[in-house]
Design an enzyme around this catalytic site. Sequence first.
Site, short mmCIF file in Angstrom:
data_model
loop_
_atom_site.label_atom_id
_atom_site.label_comp_id
_atom_site.label_asym_id
_atom_site.label_seq_id
_atom_site.Cartn_x
_atom_site.Cartn_y
_atom_site.Cartn_z
N GLU A 164 -0.30 -21.32 -32.97
CA GLU A 164 -0.54 -22.27 -31.88
C GLU A 164 -0.13 -23.63 -32.43
O GLU A 164 -0.26 -23.90 -33.63
CB GLU A 164 -2.01 -22.27 -31.45
CG GLU A 164 -2.53 -20.92 -30.98
CD GLU A 164 -1.77 -20.30 -29.82
OE1 GLU A 164 -1.16 -21.05 -29.02
OE2 GLU A 164 -1.75 -19.06 -29.72
N HIS A 205 -3.38 -17.18 -26.17
CA HIS A 205 -3.17 -18.51 -26.75
C HIS A 205 -4.20 -18.85 -27.82
O HIS A 205 -4.53 -20.01 -28.02
CB HIS A 205 -3.09 -19.60 -25.67
CG HIS A 205 -1.95 -19.39 -24.74
ND1 HIS A 205 -0.64 -19.44 -25.14
CD2 HIS A 205 -1.91 -19.10 -23.42
CE1 HIS A 205 0.14 -19.21 -24.11
NE2 HIS A 205 -0.60 -18.98 -23.06
#
Length: 190
Positions: A4, A140
């Site tokens: 990320e 995510h």
Amino acid sequence: FDIETTGFSQVDDRIIEVGAVKVENGNITERYSSFVNPGMHIPGNITELTSITDEMVKGAPKEREALKQFFDFVGDRMLIAHNAAFDIGFVRVASERCGFEFTNAYLDTVGLSKYVNSDLKNHKLDTIVESYKIGDFHHHRAEDDAEVLARVFIMMLERLKSEGITDFEGVMEAMGEDVDPMKLRAHHMV
């Protein structure tokens, strides 16, 4: 593996989380996860997407230390990522910044999915996970994405085995035979 980041620019943005799992003989055997202190503010839209805040990365290892830990975990293994150009690009640029040599081979599961799951309307990770009926995951977030991707990859390998494909050379050969050059994604050239 998955990362990320604070945004989409490999030059201006930084990694904020790394997650990876090792797969051996069709099983997940080890996990690695670390926040990374990017040395910059995490934009609100990224916090909204990932749930990662400035506070969460405050005491985390900085880029150099986090990359070293990640490289120690993966060794010289092949890296597998979904939309690998994004993740590999960030790791490659960060490695150059830190003076590390990055030579791992990698496989992009988007391309593999286009071959194995040719019936899908798109090859987003959520779509593939839904088609394999794997269940919910925290999309995510690097470790969750890495683990669910490993499960998807294992299932795709099983489909390939049913076609008699048992090694990466066989995968590349089969995928190469099935490619229509007119349907490949174009890249702008300057």
